[in-house]
Design an enzyme around this catalytic site. Structure first.
Site, PDB file in Angstrom:
ATOM      1  N   GLY A  12      10.511  -5.374  -3.777  1.00 37.99           N
ATOM      2  CA  GLY A  12      10.425  -4.801  -2.431  1.00 37.99           C
ATOM      3  C   GLY A  12      11.602  -3.933  -2.034  1.00 37.99           C
ATOM      4  N   ASN A  14      11.856  -0.685  -2.551  1.00 42.10           N
ATOM      5  CA  ASN A  14      11.289   0.530  -1.937  1.00 42.10           C
ATOM      6  C   ASN A  14      10.762   0.225  -0.539  1.00 42.10           C
ATOM      7  OD1 ASN A  14      11.220   3.080  -3.650  1.00 42.10           O
ATOM      8  ND2 ASN A  14      10.674   1.503  -5.149  1.00 42.10           N
ATOM      9  N   ILE A  92      -4.487  -2.178 -10.051  1.00 41.04           N
ATOM     10  CA  ILE A  92      -5.217  -0.903  -9.983  1.00 41.04           C
ATOM     11  C   ILE A  92      -6.300  -0.999  -8.921  1.00 41.04           C
ATOM     12  CG2 ILE A  92      -6.791   0.572 -11.314  1.00 41.04           C
ATOM     13  CD1 ILE A  92      -4.924  -0.096 -13.735  1.00 41.04           C
ATOM     14  N   LEU A  93      -6.410   0.039  -8.101  1.00 45.35           N
ATOM     15  CA  LEU A  93      -7.458   0.090  -7.081  1.00 45.35           C
ATOM     16  C   LEU A  93      -8.631   0.886  -7.663  1.00 45.35           C
ATOM     17  CD1 LEU A  93      -5.101   0.854  -4.061  1.00 45.35           C
ATOM     18  CD2 LEU A  93      -6.203  -1.341  -4.570  1.00 45.35           C
ATOM     19  N   HIS A 109       6.042   6.177  -8.922  1.00 46.85           N
ATOM     20  CA  HIS A 109       6.038   5.793 -10.338  1.00 46.85           C
ATOM     21  C   HIS A 109       7.382   6.187 -10.962  1.00 46.85           C
ATOM     22  CE1 HIS A 109       4.379   4.794 -14.213  1.00 46.85           C
ATOM     23  NE2 HIS A 109       4.923   5.916 -14.678  1.00 46.85           N
TER      24      HIS A 109
HETATM   25  C1  GAR Z   1       9.740   0.729  -8.746  1.00 45.94           C
HETATM   26  O1  GAR Z   1      10.620   1.150  -9.736  1.00 45.94           O
HETATM   27  C2  GAR Z   1       8.459   1.538  -8.784  1.00 45.94           C
HETATM   28  O2  GAR Z   1       8.669   2.868  -9.151  1.00 45.94           O
HETATM   29  C3  GAR Z   1       7.700   0.800  -9.860  1.00 45.94           C
HETATM   30  O3  GAR Z   1       7.934  -0.554  -9.586  1.00 45.94           O
HETATM   31  C4  GAR Z   1       9.241  -0.687  -9.025  1.00 45.94           C
HETATM   32  C5  GAR Z   1       9.132  -1.508  -7.752  1.00 45.94           C
HETATM   33  O4  GAR Z   1      10.402  -1.849  -7.293  1.00 45.94           O
HETATM   34  N1  GAR Z   1       6.308   1.110  -9.797  1.00 45.94           N
HETATM   35  C6  GAR Z   1       5.534   1.182 -10.886  1.00 45.94           C
HETATM   36  O5  GAR Z   1       5.953   0.984 -12.010  1.00 45.94           O
HETATM   37  C7  GAR Z   1       4.094   1.540 -10.605  1.00 45.94           C
HETATM   38  N2  GAR Z   1       3.425   1.845 -11.818  1.00 45.94           N
HETATM   39  P1  GAR Z   1      10.590  -2.458  -5.840  1.00 45.94           P
HETATM   40  O6  GAR Z   1       9.633  -3.635  -5.728  1.00 45.94           O
HETATM   41  O7  GAR Z   1      12.026  -2.897  -5.796  1.00 45.94           O
HETATM   42  O8  GAR Z   1      10.283  -1.379  -4.844  1.00 45.94           O
END
Ligand code: GAR
Length: 201
Positions: A12, A14, A92-93, A109
């Site tokens: 979490g 992001n 995946i949705l 991503h």
């Molecule tokens: C992030 O690095 C995001 O880019 C990646 O998961 C992480 C989540 O981190 N997303 C993917 O790989 C989607 N395919 P967070 O939970 O700390 O935000």
């Protein structure tokens, strides 16, 4: 004001950057709830710290994917959600879900798409021997990690980098890129021409 829902599966970080930026007035939107597909996602604690209601929808507790997505659509409709932000949402949705929702869904991503779609993007970027890594915010379409690109950022890869150091340096960029993309969408400052997303300054 637009209503945004943020979907998470894990840490979490992001999500936290989005909530911080929203609270500082960087963009104007209401966030009625955060959704996780995992009961133990650390991001659920982040949402609670920011007083955002949370919902946990684990596909395994529904008889089918169809039932899971139907319940999700009902929740989105109940809160008049205008935009879904996938912030580390690792499920995946379906095409039907995307069509039925009918409003934008964006995803972050950790690679410079179209390179390295799918899982473990940072590890695969490093092992491939690429000299740059990146992160991408794109619209979600039925093909995984293949929708029109809204924003990207890039970092160099150094000889002593590891998967962990790349992941951490990319996260710093992700935390700027995703709120910026949300701001563009809630302010309606973009046009899609073919596959190209043209952002108005
Ligand atoms: C992030 O690095 C995001 O880019 C990646 O998961 C992480 C989540 O981190 N997303 C993917 O790989 C989607 N395919 P967070 O939970 O700390 O935000």
């Amino acid at each position: 004001m637009k209503n945004i829902s943020i979907f998470i599966s894990g840490r979490g970080s992001n999500l936290e950057s989005i909530l911080k930026k929203r609270n500082s007035g960087f963009f104007d939107a209401s966030i009625p709830f955060v959704l996780s597909n995992k009961e133990d996602a650390m991001g659920l604690q982040v949402a609670k710290r920011y007083n955002i209601p949370t919902h946990v929808f684990n596909i395994k507790s529904f008889p089918s994917r169809n039932d899971f997505e139907k319940a999700l659509l009902d929740l989105l409709e109940k809160h008049s959600i205008d935009l879904i932000v996938l912030a580390g949402f690792m499920s995946i949705l379906s095409k039907d879900f995307i069509t039925s929702f009918g409003k934008p869904i964006i995803n972050i991503h950790p690679s410079l798409l179209p390179a390295f779609p799918g899982l473990n993007a940072q590890k695969r970027t490093l092992e491939y021997g690429a000299k740059f890594a990146g992160c991408t915010v794109h619209f979600v379409t039925a093909n995984v990690d293949a929708g029109p690109i809204i924003l990207q950022d890039v970092i160099p890869i150094f000889d002593d980098d590891t998967e962990e150091t790349i992941t951490m340096r990319l996260l710093e960029r992700e935390h700027l890129l995703l709120p910026e993309a949300i701001k563009i969408i809630v302010e309606d400052r973009f046009q899609i021409i073919g596959r190209r997303v043209i952002v108005e300054k």
